[in-house]
Design a protein around this motif. Structure first.
Motif, mmCIF file in Angstrom:
data_model
loop_
_atom_site.group_PDB
_atom_site.id
_atom_site.type_symbol
_atom_site.label_atom_id
_atom_site.label_comp_id
_atom_site.label_asym_id
_atom_site.label_seq_id
_atom_site.Cartn_x
_atom_site.Cartn_y
_atom_site.Cartn_z
ATOM 1 N N ILE A 1 0.844 -1.203 0.000
ATOM 2 C CA ILE A 1 0.000 0.000 0.000
ATOM 3 C C ILE A 1 0.879 1.253 0.000
ATOM 4 N N SER A 2 0.656 2.119 -0.991
ATOM 5 C CA SER A 2 1.397 3.382 -1.027
ATOM 6 C C SER A 2 0.586 4.474 -0.358
ATOM 7 N N ILE A 3 1.038 4.846 0.807
ATOM 8 C CA ILE A 3 0.378 5.948 1.512
ATOM 9 C C ILE A 3 0.953 7.252 0.971
ATOM 10 N N ARG A 4 0.072 8.108 0.475
ATOM 11 C CA ARG A 4 0.553 9.354 -0.136
ATOM 12 C C ARG A 4 0.452 10.552 0.796
ATOM 13 N N GLU A 5 -0.379 10.426 1.820
ATOM 14 C CA GLU A 5 -0.631 11.580 2.691
ATOM 15 C C GLU A 5 -0.371 11.268 4.155
ATOM 16 N N LEU A 6 0.338 12.148 4.798
ATOM 17 C CA LEU A 6 0.571 11.996 6.227
ATOM 18 C C LEU A 6 0.027 13.227 6.940
ATOM 19 N N ASN A 7 -0.951 12.985 7.805
ATOM 20 C CA ASN A 7 -1.587 14.080 8.535
ATOM 21 C C ASN A 7 -1.188 13.967 9.998
ATOM 22 N N LEU A 8 -0.444 14.956 10.477
ATOM 23 C CA LEU A 8 0.093 14.876 11.839
ATOM 24 C C LEU A 8 -0.704 15.674 12.861
ATOM 25 N N GLY A 9 -1.905 16.088 12.479
ATOM 26 C CA GLY A 9 -2.815 16.685 13.451
ATOM 27 C C GLY A 9 -2.496 18.115 13.821
ATOM 28 N N GLY A 10 -3.116 18.555 14.909
ATOM 29 C CA GLY A 10 -2.912 19.921 15.409
ATOM 30 C C GLY A 10 -2.440 19.856 16.843
ATOM 31 N N GLY A 11 -2.873 20.812 17.642
ATOM 32 C CA GLY A 11 -2.560 20.746 19.065
ATOM 33 C C GLY A 11 -1.509 21.712 19.550
ATOM 34 N N PHE A 12 -1.119 22.667 18.712
ATOM 35 C CA PHE A 12 -0.066 23.607 19.103
ATOM 36 C C PHE A 12 -0.567 24.576 20.173
ATOM 37 N N GLY A 13 0.274 24.792 21.164
ATOM 38 C CA GLY A 13 -0.135 25.569 22.332
ATOM 39 C C GLY A 13 -0.144 27.075 22.081
ATOM 40 N N ILE A 14 -0.975 27.766 22.848
ATOM 41 C CA ILE A 14 -1.032 29.235 22.765
ATOM 42 C C ILE A 14 -0.896 29.840 24.157
ATOM 43 N N LYS A 15 -0.730 31.157 24.168
ATOM 44 C CA LYS A 15 -0.537 31.849 25.432
ATOM 45 C C LYS A 15 -1.882 32.288 26.003
ATOM 46 N N TYR A 16 -2.301 31.651 27.091
ATOM 47 C CA TYR A 16 -3.509 32.106 27.781
ATOM 48 C C TYR A 16 -3.164 33.087 28.893
ATOM 49 N N THR A 17 -2.059 32.778 29.591
ATOM 50 C CA THR A 17 -1.614 33.661 30.672
ATOM 51 C C THR A 17 -0.097 33.802 30.569
ATOM 52 N N GLU A 18 0.446 34.602 31.453
ATOM 53 C CA GLU A 18 1.897 34.816 31.460
ATOM 54 C C GLU A 18 2.682 33.526 31.708
ATOM 55 N N ASP A 19 2.007 32.516 32.256
ATOM 56 C CA ASP A 19 2.705 31.256 32.538
ATOM 57 C C ASP A 19 2.940 30.424 31.275
ATOM 58 N N ASP A 20 2.223 30.732 30.216
ATOM 59 C CA ASP A 20 2.374 29.959 28.975
ATOM 60 C C ASP A 20 3.458 30.581 28.112
ATOM 61 N N ASP A 21 4.282 29.717 27.546
ATOM 62 C CA ASP A 21 5.393 30.222 26.745
ATOM 63 C C ASP A 21 5.478 29.464 25.417
ATOM 64 N N PRO A 22 4.551 29.761 24.508
ATOM 65 C CA PRO A 22 4.523 28.995 23.259
ATOM 66 C C PRO A 22 5.659 29.369 22.313
ATOM 67 N N VAL A 23 6.046 28.435 21.458
ATOM 68 C CA VAL A 23 7.027 28.756 20.420
ATOM 69 C C VAL A 23 6.249 29.356 19.244
ATOM 70 N N GLU A 24 6.956 30.053 18.371
ATOM 71 C CA GLU A 24 6.311 30.596 17.177
ATOM 72 C C GLU A 24 5.784 29.437 16.330
#
Ligand SMILES: *Cc1c(COP(=O)(O)O)cnc(C)c1O
Length: 439
Positions: free
Chosen positions: A239-262
């Motif tokens: 089977i040739s898989i042509r598509e790889l979907n790695l989802g979402g889930g990247f964090g964001i800053k809700y308060t000063e305690d959160d330190d997300p990457v760009e």
């Protein structure tokens, strides 16, 4: 844009979003009010899109996970910005259809799609159905042959990376309601089964490991696992898989305690990993999909509330009640999520108070924040809660027969309603009193 850099304070010490004074917005549209900054949404999408083409060439597509904030105007923005769309229900699919979203770029997820939803998806010519399990596969096969349709599918895989060393992986573990597992052979059996189905072609692998993730590493680990499975399917089943979907889930800053990457760093890191592993294993580079939701809309949105009752219970707690609550933002009630609270009409007031922000619903757990530091709120003040653009409107409800707030889209001083405020009449619209209802 991982931070609320689109917010400003004007000379009246009022909070400004998208060039609009929030006190003016509250006066014009009432409270509670969701306000979404159009430019911020577009910039976030472009950041992902540009990173995808920079680091992975033209062989990737960003999908917006619409469950974070699903309205027709938002679907239109995603369409205009040239990205695809995730939907997880017939209702989200219908919203995309009504907004004229190109169906070939829509992906249908969900762990328990109903036959009606699968039929709607097949009829609408959807791009991919991300099939969750063998039962759904059989169901889809039956429907597709009855309807004489062929369909490309992906399979939702639990990559099952050792949860001991990777505690951050929340939905990718074997004990999850989503998908088929790798380690017990379920995912392999699923793939083999598709070979017996003439109307179905397995073209993609999908996974989504959790949400509000700040580290790059889990995504790299997952990419490795998924590419390994891709190679195994090629070798053992052809089977040739042509598509790889790695989802979402990247964090964001809700308060000063959160330190997300760009955001582009996630794409950069994952792209490099995928490129490296493909070269090492000598496998063809798959078309790559990423599907952020929260990180596109959450930082772009705020909610405005009017402060009502303030109860300072001496030596116990100070409650500041607002005219919204769990009916427009159930996230604290669900998982004690943290937020940043501002007084939008007195931005210069010192943040010296420790308060608990309470909603107006008949539940003690109806809070938006417990023991938060903010300015001394008085009845009549305008409170702004930041980073409410995701999983607020989309999770809103009518508990206590509260009407859902309007959503206003702001840009360059312009403000337009994209979801109307519900009226009391809306609340009884579907109610019926049977004619034969007699004592
Ligand atoms: C929720 C979800 C997303 C988006 O997650 P965010 O944390 O909002 O980025 C992406 N893919 C799937 C399958 C999801 O269920």
């Amino acid at each position: 844009m991982t931070e609320n850099t689109h917010l400003q304070t004007n000379s009246d010490n009022h909070l400004v979003i998208g060039g609009c004074d929030t006190t003016m917005l509250a006066a014009e549209y009432g409270t509670p009010l969701y306000v979404m900054d159009e430019q911020a949404i577009r910039e976030n999408i472009r950041m992902y899109r540009n990173a995808m083409s920079r680091y992975y060439g033209n062989e990737g597509l960003v999908l917006y996970a619409s469950k974070a904030f699903c309205t027709m105007a938002m679907c239109r923005i995603a369409h205009q910005e040239g990205i695809g769309l995730d939907v997880v229900s017939g209702g989200e699919l219908h919203t995309a259809l009504q907004a004229g979203f190109p169906m070939d770029r829509v992906y249908f997820h969900g762990n328990n799609k109903t036959p009606g939803e699968l039929i709607l998806a097949l009829e609408s010519g959807i791009g991919r159905i991300v099939v969750d399990n063998l039962q759904e596969l059989a169901q889809l096969d039956k429907l597709a042959s009855e309807m004489s349709k062929t369909i490309n599918i992906s399979v939702r895989v639990k990559p099952g990376v050792d949860a001991h060393t990777h505690d951050f992986i929340q939905t990718g573990r074997i004990d999850s309601k989503f998908g088929v597992a790798l380690e017990n052979g379920e995912a392999f059996a699923f793939a083999a089964k598709t070979l017996e189905m003439p109307n179905i072609t397995l073209t993609g692998l999908h996974c989504h490991i959790g949400s509000q993730i700040f580290d790059l590493e889990p995504f790299d680990v997952t990419a490795g696992v998924m590419l390994g499975f891709m190679a195994e399917l090629k070798e053992k089943l052809g089977i040739s898989i042509r598509e790889l979907n790695l989802g979402g889930g990247f964090g964001i800053k809700y308060t000063e305690d959160d330190d997300p990457v760009e955001y582009d760093r996630y794409i950069e890191s994952i792209s490099k990993t995928v490129n490296r592993i493909c070269t090492e294993k000598g496998i063809e580079r798959p078309f790559m999909l990423m599907e952020p939701g929260r990180s596109i809309v959450a930082p772009a949105g705020i909610t405005l509330y009017r402060v009502g009752t303030v109860k300072d219970i001496r030596d116990v707690r100070k409650y500041v009640a607002i005219d919204g609550g769990m009916f427009d933002n159930p996230r604290y009630a669900l998982y004690e999520s943290k937020y940043t609270f501002l007084l939008a009409n007195r931005m210069n007031a010192p943040k010296t108070d420790l308060v608990t922000v309470a909603g107006k619903c008949c539940e003690s757990g109806d809070l938006l924040g417990k023991d938060v530091t903010m300015a001394d709120a008085k009845p009549g003040d305008l409170m702004a809660v930041l980073a409410t653009g995701a999983y607020n409107y989309s999770m809103s409800m009518n508990y206590n027969r509260n009407a859902r707030p309007a959503v206003v889209l702001v840009r360059d001083g312009k403000h337009r309603v994209i979801v109307q405020r519900e009226t009391y009449q809306d609340l009884v619209r579907n109610d019926l009193i049977p004619d034969d209802l007699v004592p």
